[in-house]
Design an enzyme around this catalytic site. Structure first.
Site: not given
Length: 272
Positions: A10-11, A42-43, A73-75, A157, A191-193
């Site tokens: 992931d980013s 990355y987004g 990372c979805n992006t 975060e 998004c993984t967040h």
């Protein structure tokens, strides 16, 4: 039985939500995780830059003899999956297709909302994947409405995943999404967040649409897909090991446990 690890990148640290789901789905498999934390997010990057960064991450994982790569990372999944698949000798699973399939399974009407980073939404990847995966009889009724929600990443975060601030921001975004389609019955967390915000998003969606909305976690969908794509590990060997690498360790000790759900052993610092 496979002796090779699963690779996940992931980013940043958000992809640890995928690792968390993966450890529950395939508890006896070793996992190698790479967080490109020096270049997060990355987004906000161009598609070409995202592709270049993603390929470097994948090369790192392949050098560690993984037998499956998960693009957490979805992006990167939205902008670089074709290049990643072409460059990999092992299967590559992105976040978009598993999330799209899970959304179709959850939606009775085909009216699906997607929230994610600006780059993921701009790519149109979720809409394309949902339409491509829909049964022929359902394609005409599919409507995908997407919205970039850049404030949700810093909320996750900072650990502000409940309370008044999180509720207000989530409501502002979901009300905007509802103006695009008041008939949405399924919401994809692109998004993984965002799984950290799933409880407040679920409750807020119920308030905005005045009914229950199915919430699809792309991290969990990826883990399910991975479980079906790989050979099982030897259960007698005990729990799988997690090896974590990052390109910058700033705030990692604070952030990682929020996403992984447990303390993280000191990761190795690497330069891509």
């Amino acid at each position: 039985m496979s002796r090779f690890p699963i690779g996940v990148f992931d980013s940043g640290v958000g992809g640890l939500t995928v690792v968390r789901a993966l450890r529950a789905a395939v508890p006896h498999r070793d996992i190698v995780y790479l967080g490109d934390t020096a270049r997060v997010p990355y987004g906000t990057k161009s598609p070409r830059t995202v592709e270049r960064y993603a390929l470097a991450c994948q090369r790192f994982l392949l050098a560690r003899e993984v037998d499956l790569v998960l693009v957490a990372c979805n992006t990167a999944s939205a902008n670089a999956l074709a290049a990643l698949s072409a460059a990999s000798p092992v299967p590559v699973i992105g976040a978009v297709v598993p999330g799209a399939n899970a959304a179709l399974a959850a939606s009775p009407s085909g009216h699906i909302g997607v929230i994610g980073t600006l780059a993921t939404v701009a790519s149109g990847a979720y809409e394309a994947a949902i339409i491509a995966a829909a049964p022929p009889a359902m394609k005409a009724s599919i409507r995908v409405s997407q919205l970039g929600c850049p404030l949700l990443v810093p909320l996750a975060e900072e650990g502000w995943t409940d309370g008044d601030i999180a509720e207000r921001i989530c409501r502002r975004y979901l009300e905007e999404l509802a103006t695009l389609d008041s008939a949405i019955d399924t919401l994809v967390l692109g998004c993984t967040h965002y799984p950290l915000l799933a409880p407040v998003l679920t409750a807020t969606a119920r308030t905005v649409w005045q009914r229950d909305i199915a919430v699809v976690d792309s991290a969990a969908a990826m883990a399910t897909c991975a479980r079906h794509a790989i050979a099982p590990a030897d259960a007698t060997a005990g729990p799988g090991k997690l090896s974590c690498f990052v390109t910058d360790a700033s705030r990692l000790a604070e952030l990682a446990p929020r996403f992984l759900g447990e303390p993280l052993d000191a990761p190795a610092l690497v330069d891509l």
